[in-house]
Design an enzyme around this catalytic site. Structure first.
Site, PDB file in Angstrom:
ATOM      1  N   GLY A 224       0.621  -1.366  -0.588  1.00  0.00           N
ATOM      2  CA  GLY A 224      -0.496   0.315  -0.218  1.00  0.00           C
ATOM      3  C   GLY A 224       1.128   1.523  -0.131  1.00  0.00           C
ATOM      4  O   GLY A 224       2.196   1.493  -0.387  1.00  0.00           O
ATOM      5  N   SER A 225       0.698   1.964   0.357  1.00  0.00           N
ATOM      6  CA  SER A 225       0.931   3.424   0.279  1.00  0.00           C
ATOM      7  C   SER A 225       2.263   3.387   2.214  1.00  0.00           C
ATOM      8  O   SER A 225       2.429   2.692   2.314  1.00  0.00           O
ATOM      9  CB  SER A 225       0.265   4.948   1.038  1.00  0.00           C
ATOM     10  OG  SER A 225      -0.555   4.508   2.066  1.00  0.00           O
ATOM     11  N   GLY A 229       2.425   2.193   5.204  1.00  0.00           N
ATOM     12  CA  GLY A 229       3.553   1.317   5.320  1.00  0.00           C
ATOM     13  C   GLY A 229       4.302   1.310   6.833  1.00  0.00           C
ATOM     14  O   GLY A 229       4.194   1.143   8.157  1.00  0.00           O
ATOM     15  N   CYS A 280       2.542   0.505  -8.609  1.00  0.00           N
ATOM     16  CA  CYS A 280       3.648   0.957  -8.123  1.00  0.00           C
ATOM     17  C   CYS A 280       4.636   0.973  -9.069  1.00  0.00           C
ATOM     18  O   CYS A 280       5.475   1.692  -8.641  1.00  0.00           O
ATOM     19  CB  CYS A 280       3.209   0.080  -6.866  1.00  0.00           C
ATOM     20  SG  CYS A 280       3.276  -1.589  -7.272  1.00  0.00           S
ATOM     21  N   GLN A 327      -8.828   9.489  -5.495  1.00  0.00           N
ATOM     22  CA  GLN A 327      -7.702   9.212  -6.171  1.00  0.00           C
ATOM     23  C   GLN A 327      -7.988  10.329  -7.481  1.00  0.00           C
ATOM     24  O   GLN A 327      -6.739  11.017  -8.143  1.00  0.00           O
ATOM     25  CB  GLN A 327      -7.762   8.354  -6.732  1.00  0.00           C
ATOM     26  CG  GLN A 327      -6.763   7.400  -7.522  1.00  0.00           C
ATOM     27  CD  GLN A 327      -5.409   8.129  -7.081  1.00  0.00           C
ATOM     28  OE1 GLN A 327      -5.317   7.102  -6.018  1.00  0.00           O
ATOM     29  NE2 GLN A 327      -3.999   8.593  -7.562  1.00  0.00           N
ATOM     30  N   GLU A 379       5.134  10.569  -5.469  1.00  0.00           N
ATOM     31  CA  GLU A 379       4.201   9.445  -6.066  1.00  0.00           C
ATOM     32  C   GLU A 379       1.869   9.976  -6.961  1.00  0.00           C
ATOM     33  O   GLU A 379       1.743  10.267  -5.744  1.00  0.00           O
ATOM     34  CB  GLU A 379       4.088   7.961  -5.409  1.00  0.00           C
ATOM     35  CG  GLU A 379       3.072   7.661  -6.567  1.00  0.00           C
ATOM     36  CD  GLU A 379       2.884   5.965  -5.377  1.00  0.00           C
ATOM     37  OE1 GLU A 379       2.224   5.764  -4.435  1.00  0.00           O
ATOM     38  OE2 GLU A 379       3.293   4.794  -5.875  1.00  0.00           O
TER      39      GLU A 379
HETATM   40  P1  NAD Z   1      -3.276   2.582   1.200  1.00  0.00           P
HETATM   41  O1  NAD Z   1      -1.630   2.530   1.843  1.00  0.00           O
HETATM   42  O2  NAD Z   1      -4.103   3.934   1.167  1.00  0.00           O
HETATM   43  O3  NAD Z   1      -4.057   0.904   1.669  1.00  0.00           O
HETATM   44  C1  NAD Z   1      -3.763  -0.013   1.726  1.00  0.00           C
HETATM   45  C2  NAD Z   1      -4.429  -1.528   2.745  1.00  0.00           C
HETATM   46  O4  NAD Z   1      -3.997  -1.083   3.838  1.00  0.00           O
HETATM   47  C3  NAD Z   1      -5.610  -0.967   2.616  1.00  0.00           C
HETATM   48  O5  NAD Z   1      -6.204  -2.643   2.609  1.00  0.00           O
HETATM   49  C4  NAD Z   1      -5.882  -0.630   4.224  1.00  0.00           C
HETATM   50  O6  NAD Z   1      -7.429  -0.146   4.071  1.00  0.00           O
HETATM   51  C5  NAD Z   1      -5.411  -0.248   4.615  1.00  0.00           C
HETATM   52  N1  NAD Z   1      -4.772   0.224   5.436  1.00  0.00           N
HETATM   53  C6  NAD Z   1      -5.296   1.640   5.689  1.00  0.00           C
HETATM   54  N2  NAD Z   1      -5.336   2.744   6.892  1.00  0.00           N
HETATM   55  C7  NAD Z   1      -4.432   0.933   8.238  1.00  0.00           C
HETATM   56  C8  NAD Z   1      -3.709   1.492   9.374  1.00  0.00           C
HETATM   57  N3  NAD Z   1      -4.205   2.616  10.015  1.00  0.00           N
HETATM   58  N4  NAD Z   1      -4.121  -0.018   9.609  1.00  0.00           N
HETATM   59  C9  NAD Z   1      -3.865  -0.872   9.118  1.00  0.00           C
HETATM   60  N5  NAD Z   1      -3.941  -0.568   7.380  1.00  0.00           N
HETATM   61  C10 NAD Z   1      -5.074  -0.116   7.018  1.00  0.00           C
HETATM   62  O7  NAD Z   1      -2.359   2.499  -0.381  1.00  0.00           O
HETATM   63  P2  NAD Z   1      -3.911   2.072  -1.265  1.00  0.00           P
HETATM   64  O8  NAD Z   1      -4.383   3.543  -1.930  1.00  0.00           O
HETATM   65  O9  NAD Z   1      -4.849   1.194  -1.204  1.00  0.00           O
HETATM   66  O10 NAD Z   1      -2.954   1.818  -2.792  1.00  0.00           O
HETATM   67  C11 NAD Z   1      -2.159   2.508  -2.897  1.00  0.00           C
HETATM   68  C12 NAD Z   1      -0.440   2.764  -2.651  1.00  0.00           C
HETATM   69  O11 NAD Z   1      -0.276   0.671  -3.069  1.00  0.00           O
HETATM   70  C13 NAD Z   1       0.452   3.425  -3.945  1.00  0.00           C
HETATM   71  O12 NAD Z   1       1.179   4.207  -3.133  1.00  0.00           O
HETATM   72  C14 NAD Z   1       0.863   2.345  -4.860  1.00  0.00           C
HETATM   73  O13 NAD Z   1       2.032   2.715  -5.461  1.00  0.00           O
HETATM   74  C15 NAD Z   1       0.990   1.055  -3.466  1.00  0.00           C
HETATM   75  N6  NAD Z   1       1.751   0.211  -4.301  1.00  0.00           N
HETATM   76  C16 NAD Z   1       2.413  -0.303  -3.910  1.00  0.00           C
HETATM   77  C17 NAD Z   1       2.580  -1.691  -4.245  1.00  0.00           C
HETATM   78  C18 NAD Z   1       4.241  -2.251  -4.464  1.00  0.00           C
HETATM   79  O14 NAD Z   1       4.330  -3.949  -4.072  1.00  0.00           O
HETATM   80  N7  NAD Z   1       5.420  -1.935  -3.943  1.00  0.00           N
HETATM   81  C19 NAD Z   1       2.311  -2.797  -5.189  1.00  0.00           C
HETATM   82  C20 NAD Z   1       0.457  -1.901  -5.478  1.00  0.00           C
HETATM   83  C21 NAD Z   1       0.477  -1.121  -4.784  1.00  0.00           C
END
Ligand code: NAD
Length: 477
Positions: A224-225, A229, A280, A327, A379
Site C-alpha cells: 500500500g502507501s 506502511g 506501483c 484518487q 507519487e
Molecule cells: P493505502 O495505504 O491507503 O491502503 C493499503 C491497505 O492498507 C488497505 O487495505 C487499507 O485499508 C489499509 N490501511 C489503511 N489504513 C490502515 C491502518 N491504519 N492500519 C492498517 N491498515 C490500514 O494504499 P492504497 O491507496 O490502497 O494503494 C495504493 C498504494 O499502494 C500506492 O502507494 C502504491 O504505490 C502502493 N502499491 C505498492 C506496490 C508494491 O508492490 N510496491 C504494489 C501495489 C500498490
C-alpha cells in the site's frame, strides 16, 4: 442484494454491508460486502491461532491439493473473475483477465513449492555432532492489500503463507472486496480447514488497525502507501513481529539518444498510462537525453492521441477510469501543481465525459519538468507523466537515482555498455532494459529499495524468507 460475508473460523458471518461501486459507471453496484468490526478481527485472529498447530503440521499433499485446486478454479473462471476485477477496479478487461490468469499461476507455483520444501544437513564444527537447518511457519499472518491489483497481490501473499504452513487473517482494500471474496470462497471450498484462512473486509482504520494492535499476529505482509506502511512498521516493532512492506514508487525511465524510438515510445506509453498509471511500478518520470528529446516527445504525444479512454469493459478501451473520486482529485490536484510549478502541459490534463458516469481522465504529459518539482518527486498514482531533459547518460543515471523511492527503473538504449552500466548502478529493486518499468514475472523476486520496500522480497522461492523462520538443530550422533 445478498451480502458477501466475512469468513471467520470457517463460517460466513456479518450483516452490515458496504456497496462496491464500478468506477466506469457509478450507477453499477457490483455487490454489497460485509464490514468487519474490531471484535470480528479479534475472533478471526483467535480462529487463525487455534488452527495453526494442526495446519502447520499438515501433510504437504493436503496443502498441494488445496492450492492446485484453487489455481485450477481461478483459471477456469478467468473470464468471469476478470470481468469482476475490471468492474470493481476499472482496468481493462484484457488487463483484468491477465491479472486473474496471473493469480492462478501464483497458486499453481506455490502448490508446487509445497512439494519442494527442504532444509540443509551440515557437518558441525564439533566432530560427532550433526546440524540441521529447517524452515518453520511463523504462525498467524496478517495480510493487508491495496486496491490496484485486486487479485494478484492477495494471491501472492495468501498462496505462500498457506504453502509454508501459516494461518491467515486477510484484509483486502475497501474499494475492491469482490475479487478477494471470490478467492477466499474458492480456497474455502477447496478444503481449507476451519480458521486457516479468515477474511475480514472493511476500513483500514478499524480492521487493519485491529490487526496491527494484536499481539497474536506473528507477521504482517503489507502492500500500500508509504504512509500506511510506516504505521504497520511502528506497530510491528512494538509487538516484536516480523513485517514486510511494499509501498510507493516514482519510477524513472531513461531514454538515451541511441534508443530505438518506437521501442522507447511504446515502453514509455505502457509504463506511464496503461492500467491508468495506477501501478506501483508505473513510470512517471521520463528522463530523456537532448539528442532524442524533441523527436521522442513528438512521437509519444502522437501515440497518446491513439489511446482510447473509456468504460473498462468496452473492447475498444485502452485505459479505464481512475479508481474513485478521491484518487481522481489527487491526480487533478497534481496536474494543477505541475502547471503552477512551471512544467509545460504538453498533452491531456482534462476530465472526460463518457456514456456512463465514471472517473475518466485524459493521459497527461508534462514536458520541461525538473527533478525537483513535486510532480517529479511525489507519487501521483495516475496517468500523469513528466519529461525531464538531460545532457547525457551520466546525468540521466544520477537523476534516475535521485528519488526517495527505489522500486523499478527502466532504460531505452541500443548500447550494451549503457544497458549494463544501468543494470549495475540503478538504485531500484527491479531494472528493465527496453521494456516498460511495469510488467513482471510471477516466479522471480519482486520488490524495491529505499522508501519503496522494507523487508525480504515477495514471490518465487524468495517468498520463503518472509513466510518462514529458520531453525538450527544440533544432534549428538
Ligand atoms: P493505502 O495505504 O491507503 O491502503 C493499503 C491497505 O492498507 C488497505 O487495505 C487499507 O485499508 C489499509 N490501511 C489503511 N489504513 C490502515 C491502518 N491504519 N492500519 C492498517 N491498515 C490500514 O494504499 P492504497 O491507496 O490502497 O494503494 C495504493 C498504494 O499502494 C500506492 O502507494 C502504491 O504505490 C502502493 N502499491 C505498492 C506496490 C508494491 O508492490 N510496491 C504494489 C501495489 C500498490
Amino acid at each position: 442484494m445478498t451480502i458477501h460475508q466475512n469468513l471467520i473460523a470457517g463460517e460466513w458471518v456479518g450483516s452490515n454491508g458496504s456497496e462496491n461501486v464500478n468506477p466506469s459507471d457509478t450507477n453499477d453496484i457490483i455487490g454489497v460486502y460485509a464490514q468487519a468490526t474490531a471484535d470480528d478481527v479479534k475472533q478471526a485472529i483467535a480462529a487463525a491461532k487455534a488452527a495453526f498447530p494442526a495446519w502447520s503440521r499438515s501433510g504437504i499433499l493436503e496443502r498441494h491439493a488445496i492450492l492446485k485446486k484453487t489455481a485450477d478454479e481461478i483459471l477456469a473462471r478467468k473470464q468471469e473473475l476478470g470481468t469482476l476485477l475490471s468492474r470493481e477496479e476499472g482496468k481493462t478487461l484484457a488487463e483484468g483477465i491477465g491479472e486473474v490468469t496471473r493469480a492462478a499461476q501464483i497458486f499453481d507455483f506455490f502448490a508446487g513449492e509445497t512439494l519442494r520444501l527442504a532444509g540443509e544437513v551440515i557437518p558441525s564444527a564439533r566432530p560427532g555432532i550433526g546440524v540441521e537447518i529447517t524452515r518453520e511457519p511463523l504462525g498467524v499472518i496478517g495480510i493487508i492489500t491495496p486496491w490496484n491489483f485486486p487479485i494478484a497481490i492477495p494471491a501472492w501473499k495468501i498462496a505462500p503463507a498457506l504453502c509454508y504452513g501459516n494461518t491467515v487473517v486477510f484484509k483486502p482494500a475497501e474499494l475492491v472486496p469482490g475479487c478477494s471474496w471470490a478467492i477466499v470462497d474458492i480456497l474455502h471450498r477447496a478444503g481449507l480447514p476451519k480458521g486457516v484462512l479468515n477474511l475480514v473486509m472493511g476500513p483500514g482504520s478499524v480492521v487493519g488497525q485491529a490487526m496491527l494492535d494484536s499481539p497474536d499476529v506473528a507477521g504482517i505482509t503489507f502492500t500500500g502507501s508509504t504512509g500506511t506502511g510506516k504505521r504497520v512498521a511502528a506497530a510491528s516493532i512494538e509487538h516484536n513481529r516480523k513485517f514486510q512492506l511494499e509501498m510507493g514508487g516514482k519510477n524513472p525511465m531513461v531514454v538515451l539518444d541511441d534508443a530505438d524510438l518506437s521501442v522507447a515510445v511504446e515502453a514509455a506509453a505502457n509504463s506511464g498510462f496503461f492500467s491508468t498509471g495506477q501501478r506501483c511500478t508505473a513510470s512517471s518520470r521520463l528522463i530523456v537525453t537532448e539528442g532524442i528529446h524533441d523527436k521522442f516527445i513528438a512521437a509519444l504525444t502522437e501515440r497518446m492521441k491513439s489511446i482510447q479512454v473509456g468504460h473498462a469493459l468496452k473492447p475498444e478501451t485502452h485505459i479505464g477510469p481512475v479508481v474513485d473520486v478521491r484518487q481522481l482529485k489527487q491526480d487533478t490536484d497534481y496536474i494543477e501543481i505541475g502547471v503552477k510549478e512551471g512544467a509545460k502541459l504538453a498533452f491531456g490534463g482534462e476530465r472526460l465525459e463518457r456514456d456512463t458516469p465514471g472517473f475518466y481522465l485524459q493521459p497527461t504529459l508534462f514536458t520541461e519538468a525538473t527533478n525537483q518539482m513535486r510532480i517529479s518527486r511525489e507519487e501521483i498514482f495516475g496517468p500523469v507523466v513528466s519529461v525531464i531533459r538531460v545532457k547525457d547518460y551520466d546525468e540521466a543515471l544520477a537523476m534516475a537515482n535521485d528519488t526517495p523511492f527505489g522500486l523499478s527503473a527502466g532504460i531505452a538504449t541500443t548500447s550494451l555498455k549503457y544497458a549494463t552500466h544501468f543494470k549495475r548502478n540503478s538504485e531500484a529493486g527491479m531494472v528493465m532494459v527496453n521494456l516498460p518499468t511495469a510488467g513482471v514475472d510471477f516466479h522471480v523476486p519482486f520488490g524495491g529499495r529505499k522508501a519503496s520496500s522494507y523487508g525480504s522480497r515477495e514471490q518465487g522461492k524468495y517468498a520463503a524468507e518472509f513466510f518462514t523462520v529458520v531453525k538450527t538443530a544440533y544432534t549428538l550422533a
